[in-house]
Design a protein around this motif. Structure first.
Motif, PDB file in Angstrom:
ATOM      1  N   TYR A  46       0.832  -1.206   0.000  1.00  0.00           N
ATOM      2  CA  TYR A  46       0.000   0.000   0.000  1.00  0.00           C
ATOM      3  C   TYR A  46       0.864   1.252   0.000  1.00  0.00           C
ATOM      4  CZ  TYR A  46      -4.094  -2.852   1.280  1.00  0.00           C
ATOM      5  OH  TYR A  46      -5.113  -3.760   1.309  1.00  0.00           O
ATOM      6  N   ILE A  49       2.259   2.744  -3.334  1.00  0.00           N
ATOM      7  CA  ILE A  49       1.350   3.580  -4.125  1.00  0.00           C
ATOM      8  C   ILE A  49       1.240   4.903  -3.367  1.00  0.00           C
ATOM      9  CG2 ILE A  49      -0.948   3.784  -5.129  1.00  0.00           C
ATOM     10  CD1 ILE A  49      -1.152   0.705  -4.876  1.00  0.00           C
ATOM     11  N   TRP A  51      -0.202   7.782  -3.528  1.00  0.00           N
ATOM     12  CA  TRP A  51      -1.414   8.547  -3.276  1.00  0.00           C
ATOM     13  C   TRP A  51      -2.463   7.775  -2.484  1.00  0.00           C
ATOM     14  CZ3 TRP A  51      -5.579   6.003  -5.221  1.00  0.00           C
ATOM     15  CH2 TRP A  51      -5.348   5.096  -6.251  1.00  0.00           C
ATOM     16  N   LEU A  52      -2.282   6.459  -2.326  1.00  0.00           N
ATOM     17  CA  LEU A  52      -3.328   5.640  -1.722  1.00  0.00           C
ATOM     18  C   LEU A  52      -3.525   5.927  -0.234  1.00  0.00           C
ATOM     19  CD1 LEU A  52      -5.407   3.413  -2.124  1.00  0.00           C
ATOM     20  CD2 LEU A  52      -3.628   1.760  -1.581  1.00  0.00           C
ATOM     21  N   LEU A  55      -5.143   9.281   0.550  1.00  0.00           N
ATOM     22  CA  LEU A  55      -6.562   9.259   0.179  1.00  0.00           C
ATOM     23  C   LEU A  55      -7.387   8.522   1.221  1.00  0.00           C
ATOM     24  CD1 LEU A  55      -8.790   9.816  -1.926  1.00  0.00           C
ATOM     25  CD2 LEU A  55      -8.225   7.593  -2.932  1.00  0.00           C
ATOM     26  N   VAL A  56      -6.902   7.355   1.646  1.00  0.00           N
ATOM     27  CA  VAL A  56      -7.609   6.582   2.674  1.00  0.00           C
ATOM     28  C   VAL A  56      -7.625   7.362   3.983  1.00  0.00           C
ATOM     29  CG1 VAL A  56      -7.558   4.458   4.037  1.00  0.00           C
ATOM     30  CG2 VAL A  56      -7.129   4.371   1.589  1.00  0.00           C
TER      31      VAL A  56
END
Length: 126
Positions: A46, A49, A51-52, A55-56
């Motif tokens: 995770y 990545i 931007w993940l 965002l979460v």
């Protein structure tokens, strides 16, 4: 009485989501030493990545805040459903020991959705 219980549960669940979301930005909570290897690999994947996780984290903070406020609880529950789905699925597949708390959080969000079902009706009516 039921609304007070729901408020307290939504408050606690919302604060847990806010804390988890802020941790994704500031990394102030250390990783548990007894975390399964599969979960460590999943978290590293995770993190690759870029931007993940922000965002979460943003979804968790916003959803947690909305869940705490009774007027916006229905929207907060909808915002948290995709995040909570990912949490439950990753706990089932990689870390079953953390599954009970995620199922309790899912039950609280589901209860909030059920209590506010009439607010969702305009979205599905013609």
């Amino acid at each position: 009485m039921k609304s007070k219980i729901l408020f307290v549960l939504c408050l606690l669940t919302g604060l847990m989501f806010i804390n988890a979301g802020l941790n994704k930005f500031f990394n102030y909570m250390p990783m548990p030493k007894d975390m399964p290897e599969s979960m460590m690999k999943l978290m590293q994947a995770y993190a690759t990545i870029g931007w993940l996780m922000p965002l979460v984290g943003a979804a968790e903070v916003i959803g947690g805040l909305l869940l705490i406020i009774p007027v916006t609880r229905a929207l907060g529950a909808v915002v948290l459903v995709p995040v909570l789905t990912g949490i439950v699925i990753s706990n089932i597949s990689s870390s079953p020991s953390a599954l009970p708390i995620s199922l309790v959080m899912a039950a609280v969000v589901l209860w909030a959705i059920i209590e506010n079902w009439q607010k969702y009706l305009p979205m599905v009516r013609k």
